[in-house]
Motif scaffolding. Structure first.
Motif, PDB file in Angstrom:
ATOM      1  N   HIS A 198       0.834  -1.217   0.000  1.00  0.00           N
ATOM      2  CA  HIS A 198       0.000   0.000   0.000  1.00  0.00           C
ATOM      3  C   HIS A 198       0.865   1.262   0.000  1.00  0.00           C
ATOM      4  N   LEU A 199       1.900   1.267   0.821  1.00  0.00           N
ATOM      5  CA  LEU A 199       2.772   2.437   0.864  1.00  0.00           C
ATOM      6  C   LEU A 199       3.550   2.596  -0.442  1.00  0.00           C
ATOM      7  N   GLY A 200       3.924   1.484  -1.055  1.00  0.00           N
ATOM      8  CA  GLY A 200       4.596   1.555  -2.352  1.00  0.00           C
ATOM      9  C   GLY A 200       3.702   2.193  -3.403  1.00  0.00           C
ATOM     10  N   ARG A 201       2.424   1.817  -3.398  1.00  0.00           N
ATOM     11  CA  ARG A 201       1.478   2.443  -4.321  1.00  0.00           C
ATOM     12  C   ARG A 201       1.274   3.906  -3.966  1.00  0.00           C
ATOM     13  N   ALA A 202       1.264   4.228  -2.677  1.00  0.00           N
ATOM     14  CA  ALA A 202       1.106   5.620  -2.250  1.00  0.00           C
ATOM     15  C   ALA A 202       2.291   6.463  -2.715  1.00  0.00           C
ATOM     16  N   VAL A 203       3.493   5.918  -2.656  1.00  0.00           N
ATOM     17  CA  VAL A 203       4.681   6.635  -3.141  1.00  0.00           C
ATOM     18  C   VAL A 203       4.537   6.920  -4.631  1.00  0.00           C
ATOM     19  N   SER A 204       4.094   5.925  -5.368  1.00  0.00           N
ATOM     20  CA  SER A 204       3.913   6.099  -6.810  1.00  0.00           C
ATOM     21  C   SER A 204       2.858   7.158  -7.113  1.00  0.00           C
ATOM     22  N   GLU A 205       1.733   7.105  -6.420  1.00  0.00           N
ATOM     23  CA  GLU A 205       0.673   8.097  -6.618  1.00  0.00           C
ATOM     24  C   GLU A 205       1.145   9.493  -6.217  1.00  0.00           C
ATOM     25  N   ALA A 206       1.890   9.579  -5.112  1.00  0.00           N
ATOM     26  CA  ALA A 206       2.390  10.875  -4.652  1.00  0.00           C
ATOM     27  C   ALA A 206       3.381  11.461  -5.654  1.00  0.00           C
ATOM     28  N   ALA A 207       4.184  10.625  -6.278  1.00  0.00           N
ATOM     29  CA  ALA A 207       5.119  11.108  -7.299  1.00  0.00           C
ATOM     30  C   ALA A 207       4.350  11.707  -8.476  1.00  0.00           C
ATOM     31  N   GLY A 208       3.301  11.017  -8.901  1.00  0.00           N
ATOM     32  CA  GLY A 208       2.475  11.546  -9.977  1.00  0.00           C
ATOM     33  C   GLY A 208       1.791  12.845  -9.593  1.00  0.00           C
ATOM     34  N   TRP A 209       1.304  12.907  -8.365  1.00  0.00           N
ATOM     35  CA  TRP A 209       0.659  14.122  -7.857  1.00  0.00           C
ATOM     36  C   TRP A 209       1.653  15.282  -7.854  1.00  0.00           C
ATOM     37  N   CYS A 210       2.878  15.024  -7.384  1.00  0.00           N
ATOM     38  CA  CYS A 210       3.904  16.077  -7.378  1.00  0.00           C
ATOM     39  C   CYS A 210       4.170  16.589  -8.790  1.00  0.00           C
ATOM     40  N   ASP A 211       4.194  15.676  -9.743  1.00  0.00           N
ATOM     41  CA  ASP A 211       4.402  16.108 -11.130  1.00  0.00           C
ATOM     42  C   ASP A 211       3.289  17.034 -11.592  1.00  0.00           C
ATOM     43  N   TRP A 212       2.038  16.699 -11.245  1.00  0.00           N
ATOM     44  CA  TRP A 212       0.916  17.547 -11.655  1.00  0.00           C
ATOM     45  C   TRP A 212       0.941  18.894 -10.930  1.00  0.00           C
ATOM     46  N   GLY A 217       8.053  13.138   0.394  1.00  0.00           N
ATOM     47  CA  GLY A 217       9.167  12.662   1.210  1.00  0.00           C
ATOM     48  C   GLY A 217       8.712  11.937   2.468  1.00  0.00           C
ATOM     49  N   LEU A 218       7.654  12.425   3.082  1.00  0.00           N
ATOM     50  CA  LEU A 218       7.128  11.779   4.285  1.00  0.00           C
ATOM     51  C   LEU A 218       6.566  10.392   3.980  1.00  0.00           C
ATOM     52  N   ILE A 219       5.876  10.277   2.854  1.00  0.00           N
ATOM     53  CA  ILE A 219       5.336   8.974   2.460  1.00  0.00           C
ATOM     54  C   ILE A 219       6.486   8.005   2.182  1.00  0.00           C
ATOM     55  N   GLN A 220       7.523   8.492   1.483  1.00  0.00           N
ATOM     56  CA  GLN A 220       8.686   7.650   1.200  1.00  0.00           C
ATOM     57  C   GLN A 220       9.380   7.239   2.494  1.00  0.00           C
ATOM     58  N   GLU A 221       9.507   8.169   3.436  1.00  0.00           N
ATOM     59  CA  GLU A 221      10.125   7.840   4.732  1.00  0.00           C
ATOM     60  C   GLU A 221       9.326   6.777   5.472  1.00  0.00           C
ATOM     61  N   ALA A 222       8.005   6.884   5.417  1.00  0.00           N
ATOM     62  CA  ALA A 222       7.159   5.881   6.073  1.00  0.00           C
ATOM     63  C   ALA A 222       7.396   4.507   5.459  1.00  0.00           C
ATOM     64  N   LEU A 223       7.456   4.439   4.140  1.00  0.00           N
ATOM     65  CA  LEU A 223       7.718   3.161   3.473  1.00  0.00           C
ATOM     66  C   LEU A 223       9.084   2.618   3.879  1.00  0.00           C
ATOM     67  N   ASP A 224      10.094   3.470   3.870  1.00  0.00           N
ATOM     68  CA  ASP A 224      11.435   3.027   4.255  1.00  0.00           C
ATOM     69  C   ASP A 224      11.461   2.495   5.685  1.00  0.00           C
ATOM     70  N   LYS A 225      10.761   3.187   6.587  1.00  0.00           N
ATOM     71  CA  LYS A 225      10.742   2.755   7.986  1.00  0.00           C
ATOM     72  C   LYS A 225      10.030   1.413   8.145  1.00  0.00           C
ATOM     73  N   VAL A 226       8.900   1.257   7.464  1.00  0.00           N
ATOM     74  CA  VAL A 226       8.160  -0.006   7.544  1.00  0.00           C
ATOM     75  C   VAL A 226       9.013  -1.143   6.997  1.00  0.00           C
TER      76      VAL A 226
END
Length: 73
Positions: free
Chosen positions: A14-28, A59-68
């Motif tokens: 789920h967090l991996g998908r969230a990172v991907s979605e957040a990257a797309g959101w940042c681009d937009w 970055g926060l979402i990525q940090e959460a994934l890394d920590k998990v």
């Protein structure tokens, strides 16, 4: 796999998908800000508060994934 391992794998997924979605959101957000500012550059409008906040959130979402991932199952 144990219930714990299955649950951990789902959280990572789920967090991996969230990172991907957040990257797309940042681009937009970047595209919208560049359009608003009339700025097109190699780096992007990092000084813009909206874009900066989107990058922070990413970055926060990525940090959460890394920590998990570090915690493990």
């Amino acid at each position: 796999m144990s219930h714990r391992e299955n649950s951990h794998a789902r959280v990572v997924s789920h967090l991996g998908r969230a990172v991907s979605e957040a990257a797309g959101w940042c681009d937009w957000v970047r595209v919208d800000v560049e359009h608003r500012l009339g700025h097109v550059g190699d780096v992007g409008p990092i000084d813009d508060p909206e874009y900066s906040a989107a990058l922070d959130a990413f970055g926060l979402i990525q940090e959460a994934l890394d920590k998990v991932r570090r915690v493990g199952a």
